[in-house]
Scaffold this motif. Sequence first.
Motif, short mmCIF file in Angstrom:
data_model
loop_
_atom_site.label_atom_id
_atom_site.label_comp_id
_atom_site.label_asym_id
_atom_site.label_seq_id
_atom_site.Cartn_x
_atom_site.Cartn_y
_atom_site.Cartn_z
N LEU A 193 -11.25 0.23 10.49
CA LEU A 193 -10.80 0.16 9.10
C LEU A 193 -10.68 -1.29 8.64
O LEU A 193 -11.09 -1.64 7.53
CB LEU A 193 -9.45 0.86 8.94
N LEU A 194 -10.10 -2.13 9.48
CA LEU A 194 -9.91 -3.53 9.09
C LEU A 194 -11.25 -4.23 8.92
O LEU A 194 -11.40 -5.08 8.03
CB LEU A 194 -9.05 -4.24 10.14
N ALA A 195 -12.22 -3.87 9.76
CA ALA A 195 -13.56 -4.46 9.61
C ALA A 195 -14.20 -4.00 8.30
O ALA A 195 -14.77 -4.80 7.56
CB ALA A 195 -14.43 -4.07 10.80
N VAL A 196 -14.09 -2.71 8.00
CA VAL A 196 -14.65 -2.17 6.76
C VAL A 196 -14.02 -2.83 5.54
O VAL A 196 -14.72 -3.28 4.62
CB VAL A 196 -14.45 -0.63 6.70
N LEU A 197 -12.70 -2.90 5.54
CA LEU A 197 -12.00 -3.49 4.39
C LEU A 197 -12.27 -4.99 4.29
O LEU A 197 -12.44 -5.52 3.19
CB LEU A 197 -10.49 -3.23 4.52
N GLY A 198 -12.30 -5.66 5.44
CA GLY A 198 -12.53 -7.10 5.42
C GLY A 198 -13.90 -7.47 4.90
O GLY A 198 -14.08 -8.48 4.22
N ARG B 40 -3.13 -8.64 3.53
CA ARG B 40 -3.02 -7.55 2.55
C ARG B 40 -3.91 -6.37 2.94
O ARG B 40 -3.53 -5.21 2.76
CB ARG B 40 -3.38 -8.06 1.15
N LEU B 41 -5.05 -6.66 3.48
CA LEU B 41 -5.94 -5.58 3.93
C LEU B 41 -5.36 -4.88 5.15
O LEU B 41 -5.55 -3.67 5.32
CB LEU B 41 -7.32 -6.14 4.24
N ASN B 42 -4.65 -5.60 6.00
CA ASN B 42 -4.01 -4.97 7.15
C ASN B 42 -2.92 -4.01 6.68
O ASN B 42 -2.74 -2.93 7.26
CB ASN B 42 -3.41 -6.03 8.07
N ALA B 43 -2.18 -4.40 5.64
CA ALA B 43 -1.18 -3.50 5.08
C ALA B 43 -1.83 -2.23 4.54
O ALA B 43 -1.34 -1.12 4.75
CB ALA B 43 -0.42 -4.23 3.96
N LEU B 44 -2.97 -2.40 3.87
CA LEU B 44 -3.71 -1.24 3.35
C LEU B 44 -4.22 -0.39 4.50
O LEU B 44 -4.18 0.85 4.44
CB LEU B 44 -4.87 -1.74 2.49
N LYS B 45 -4.68 -1.03 5.57
CA LYS B 45 -5.15 -0.31 6.76
C LYS B 45 -4.06 0.60 7.31
O LYS B 45 -4.33 1.74 7.72
CB LYS B 45 -5.59 -1.31 7.82
#
Length: 251
Positions: A162-167, A176-181
């Motif tokens: 997920l973090l790779a996709v969002l990043g 912030r993306l980690n929080a979303l993850k």
Amino acid sequence: MGVLEVVAILIAGMAAGTINSIVGSGTLITFPTLLAFGIPPVTANVSNTIGLVPGSVAGAWGYRRELAGQRGRIIRLASCALAGGLVGGLLLLVLPAEAFETIVPVLIAVGVILVAFGPRISAWVGRHHDEVPEHGHWWVGPAVFLTGIYGGYFGAAQGVILLAVLGIGVADSLHRLNALKNILGACTNGISGLLFAFVADVDWLVALVIAVGAAIGGFLGGRYGRLIPPPVLRGVIVVVGLVALVAFFVM
């Protein structure tokens, strides 16, 4: 289940909750622990999924400041994570147990590889981050859906994916993306866990012990996780993942 086993599962749950809130892959801690105590793989998986939900919620709460201003993004991507988690959970229930026991070693190996090469993935994400459209790429939603299917079925290293996709696909800071993850992981585990609670063979004592540990770990990870050296976390996860692979082949 004896006192020592309960304590061991509680500690594993705390470690998983902490790791999930920071990077993901907590299942690579709890799942092998349950296998080591003789719990059947599918029962271990569904009980673990239910148990880790409070940890994801606690981790999201720990990162709540980083969630500010992401409401629209959360609603859009959470629906994809929920749909994917439901499909993955249904696949786990529909496919025979033999299929799970065949597929899971491959998924664990993929999870270990992703965790081991996490720094390179992050570096690649960083190099391409400036190329991301302001509102994110169109494919992020479908990718979150597919990751949700994976998470609903098993979920090791779901957070890393997920973090790779969002990043790669969303223009925002990695914190912030980690929080979303964490929110998306809670959605996936929550919907598949709800499904398992009604129709799967759940070991409720195991799920409860993991839930308590994961909630504590998620809170600690969300609050203090940034202080843990990433190489230490990756090393622990890789070692435990390799132990899990060995456990599967000697069962």
